[in-house]
Design a protein around this motif. Structure first.
Motif, PDB file in Angstrom:
ATOM      1  N   ILE A 106       0.839  -1.195   0.000  1.00 42.60           N
ATOM      2  CA  ILE A 106       0.000   0.000   0.000  1.00 42.60           C
ATOM      3  C   ILE A 106       0.876   1.247   0.000  1.00 42.60           C
ATOM      4  CG2 ILE A 106      -1.690   1.341   1.324  1.00 42.60           C
ATOM      5  CD1 ILE A 106      -2.718  -1.372   2.445  1.00 42.60           C
ATOM      6  N   MET A 107       1.955   1.196   0.772  1.00 41.25           N
ATOM      7  CA  MET A 107       2.851   2.348   0.899  1.00 41.25           C
ATOM      8  C   MET A 107       3.633   2.639  -0.375  1.00 41.25           C
ATOM      9  SD  MET A 107       4.469   1.608   4.686  1.00 41.25           S
ATOM     10  CE  MET A 107       5.707   2.917   4.532  1.00 41.25           C
ATOM     11  N   MET A 151       1.562   6.830   5.428  1.00 39.60           N
ATOM     12  CA  MET A 151       2.928   6.394   5.759  1.00 39.60           C
ATOM     13  C   MET A 151       3.781   6.323   4.499  1.00 39.60           C
ATOM     14  SD  MET A 151       3.078   6.022   9.074  1.00 39.60           S
ATOM     15  CE  MET A 151       1.971   7.435   9.110  1.00 39.60           C
ATOM     16  N   GLY A 152       3.185   5.908   3.379  1.00 41.13           N
ATOM     17  CA  GLY A 152       3.913   5.886   2.113  1.00 41.13           C
ATOM     18  C   GLY A 152       4.270   7.284   1.638  1.00 41.13           C
ATOM     19  N   MET A 153       3.329   8.206   1.795  1.00 37.25           N
ATOM     20  CA  MET A 153       3.569   9.598   1.423  1.00 37.25           C
ATOM     21  C   MET A 153       4.726  10.204   2.215  1.00 37.25           C
ATOM     22  SD  MET A 153       0.870  12.670   2.121  1.00 37.25           S
ATOM     23  CE  MET A 153       1.313  14.402   1.998  1.00 37.25           C
ATOM     24  N   ALA A 154       4.842   9.804   3.486  1.00 39.35           N
ATOM     25  CA  ALA A 154       5.885  10.355   4.361  1.00 39.35           C
ATOM     26  C   ALA A 154       7.205   9.606   4.265  1.00 39.35           C
ATOM     27  CB  ALA A 154       5.397  10.342   5.814  1.00 39.35           C
ATOM     28  N   ALA A 155       7.188   8.429   3.642  1.00 32.96           N
ATOM     29  CA  ALA A 155       8.396   7.601   3.567  1.00 32.96           C
ATOM     30  C   ALA A 155       9.306   8.058   2.427  1.00 32.96           C
ATOM     31  CB  ALA A 155       8.006   6.135   3.372  1.00 32.96           C
ATOM     32  N   PRO A 156      10.592   7.694   2.487  1.00 33.41           N
ATOM     33  CA  PRO A 156      11.495   8.006   1.377  1.00 33.41           C
ATOM     34  C   PRO A 156      11.206   7.086   0.193  1.00 33.41           C
ATOM     35  CG  PRO A 156      12.628   6.687   3.035  1.00 33.41           C
ATOM     36  CD  PRO A 156      11.255   6.974   3.580  1.00 33.41           C
ATOM     37  N   PRO A 157      11.676   7.392  -1.016  1.00 32.88           N
ATOM     38  CA  PRO A 157      12.614   8.477  -1.320  1.00 32.88           C
ATOM     39  C   PRO A 157      11.971   9.838  -1.588  1.00 32.88           C
ATOM     40  CG  PRO A 157      12.252   7.148  -3.267  1.00 32.88           C
ATOM     41  CD  PRO A 157      11.480   6.485  -2.167  1.00 32.88           C
ATOM     42  N   VAL A 158      10.634   9.870  -1.839  1.00 32.05           N
ATOM     43  CA  VAL A 158       9.976  11.135  -2.193  1.00 32.05           C
ATOM     44  C   VAL A 158       9.013  11.529  -1.077  1.00 32.05           C
ATOM     45  CG1 VAL A 158       8.546  12.350  -3.879  1.00 32.05           C
ATOM     46  CG2 VAL A 158      10.156  10.605  -4.655  1.00 32.05           C
ATOM     47  N   GLY A 187       5.229   3.044  12.362  1.00 32.89           N
ATOM     48  CA  GLY A 187       3.839   3.488  12.314  1.00 32.89           C
ATOM     49  C   GLY A 187       2.984   2.590  11.437  1.00 32.89           C
ATOM     50  N   ALA A 188       3.527   2.188  10.291  1.00 30.23           N
ATOM     51  CA  ALA A 188       2.786   1.316   9.370  1.00 30.23           C
ATOM     52  C   ALA A 188       2.568  -0.064   9.982  1.00 30.23           C
ATOM     53  CB  ALA A 188       3.559   1.198   8.051  1.00 30.23           C
ATOM     54  N   ILE A 189       3.622  -0.630  10.578  1.00 32.33           N
ATOM     55  CA  ILE A 189       3.514  -1.972  11.167  1.00 32.33           C
ATOM     56  C   ILE A 189       2.540  -1.966  12.338  1.00 32.33           C
ATOM     57  CG2 ILE A 189       4.780  -3.751  12.446  1.00 32.33           C
ATOM     58  CD1 ILE A 189       7.220  -3.083  10.705  1.00 32.33           C
TER      59      ILE A 189
END
Length: 422
Positions: A106-107, A151-158, A187-189
């Motif tokens: 999902i992320m 969480m995907g939006m906040a994760a790297p690389p972007v 947070g995701a886990i």
């Protein structure tokens, strides 16, 4: 009342009027707020500043555009669907691991596009049926999609909020990978296990596989994943071997991955794929242009400086309370706007800490604003996918949302101790 405060109230009021009452797009509402703010401040109609503001975030716009094209290519080639099947097939005997892998899936679109909307609409629509078949009720499934996309939006690389905050203080977007992973992965886990684990102790694997498409893996095999491996390899090599391999830049890396994806899965029309990608991402790009104009006029009229000085005057306790409450709440307007308008002054007020850790934590808290009503992009799209009302989904987001805010504040407080992550 100081003129800067009056101008800010007019700008914010115009935006809220346009977006919530007149139902105008966020981008148009921000332009309206910027124009009215300039008029009230006595600057007339500053066409040059409005034009410059439109292109403040041109680098970010290029990254999002090419990343969305790449996302659409691997989606239409069948790679996302094949990855979904592989996860279920490999990990169905270990529900906890399977849930975590689905959460990472999902992320993934959010990680490469910086958009929670992209994550919900692409991977979310593919993963949601599996979560429902696992026995997770629709509102809880929607909550997993909503938090996972953020969480995907906040994760790297972007991470666009981090880019905006870093750009506001002329700090390069370098060294954020470790801090952002440290913030988002736990947070995701926590979210997926806290919400979903209780429903997955007795999985009916036979029922799940009836609803999955195994044709993609059988037809194309490992080459389906070559575009993803290409992008990841180029990202790593340009950082690990900077002297041997020139910095290609994220837009070029995503385009190279898209070209590879043209030949590794289902046949697709590249032109129509690009059109679909741009249709999806234009609202996000419009927001960035609107935010750019808004910030440019705030700078021109002195509003931005006024906010910075006001934040610097807050006590330590009030500062952290404001970060924990005002920044996510501003997400009802725009999480990108929260990063630009509030992220920069809050970063300047916390100069005693590790600046990269502080910027990463602030961007993480900003991103959670995508859950805030009435806009609530991540929450609303997740609710639509599972055919539930948004507030039913929001109910199950509250505990993970609160836990993430607390974790972000702890990272801000102990940013010096987390310097090893950079």
């Amino acid at each position: 009342m100081q003129i800067e405060l009056l101008v800010f109230i007019v700008m914010l009021g115009a935006f809220l009027l346009g977006n919530f009452l007149l139902k105008l797009p966020v981008s148009i509402s921000m332009i309206m707020g910027a124009v009215l703010g300039a008029l009230v401040a006595g600057e007339g109609f500053p066409l040059r500043h409005l034009f410059e503001g439109t292109f403040v975030y041109i680098d970010t716009i290029l990254i999002i555009s090419t990343a969305m094209i790449f996302m659409k290519v691997i989606e239409k080639s069948g790679a996302m669907e094949a990855l979904n099947v592989t996860i279920v097939k490999r990990f169905h005997k270990i529900p906890a691991v399977m849930l975590i892998m689905l959460m990472l899936m999902i992320m993934f679109p959010g990680m490469i596009t910086g958009s929670s909307t992209a994550a919900v609409l692409s991977a979310g629509s593919i993963v949601a049926p599996v979560l429902l078949l696992m026995g997770i009720p629709a509102p809880q499934t929607g909550a997993i999609l909503a938090i996972g996309s953020i969480m995907g939006m906040a994760a790297p690389p972007v991470n666009i909020p981090a880019m905006l905050i870093a750009g506001g203080v002329d700090m390069p977007y370098i060294g954020f990978e470790g801090p952002l992973l440290f913030l988002t992965i736990p947070g995701a886990i926590f979210t997926v296990l806290f919400i979903g684990m209780r429903y997955c102790k007795n999985l009916n694997y036979d029922e799940i596989i009836k609803n999955l498409n195994f044709n993609m893996n059988a037809k194309h095999g490992f080459k389906l994943y070559l575009p993803i491996l290409t992008v990841l390899t180029l990202m790593v090599l340009t950082r690990v071997l900077p002297t041997a391999i020139p910095n290609l830049g994220m837009p070029l890396i995503f385009m190279l991955g898209s070209i590879v994806g043209m030949f590794t899965g289902e046949k697709l029309d590249f032109i129509s794929t690009v059109k679909d990608a741009m249709n999806t991402t234009v609202p996000v790009l419009g927001k960035l242009m609107g935010v750019g104009m808004f910030i440019q006029i705030m700078t021109l009229t002195g509003v931005r400086g006024y906010i910075v000085i006001s934040c610097l005057g807050l006590s330590t306790v009030l500062l952290y309370v404001a970060i924990a409450t005002v920044m996510p709440a501003f997400g009802a307007v725009s999480s990108y706007g929260a990063a630009s308008v509030l992220g920069v002054p809050f970063l300047l007020a916390l100069l005693s800490g590790n600046q990269i850790i502080v910027a990463a934590a602030l961007s993480f808290i900003c991103s959670l604003g995508d859950l805030m009503p009435p806009t609530a992009l991540a929450g609303n799209y997740a609710a639509q996918i599972v055919n539930e009302r948004y507030f039913k989904v929001l109910r199950y987001c509250l505990i993970p949302f609160t836990a993430c805010i607390i974790f972000g504040i702890i990272c801000l407080i102990y940013s010096k101790n987390l310097s090893f992550l950079v």
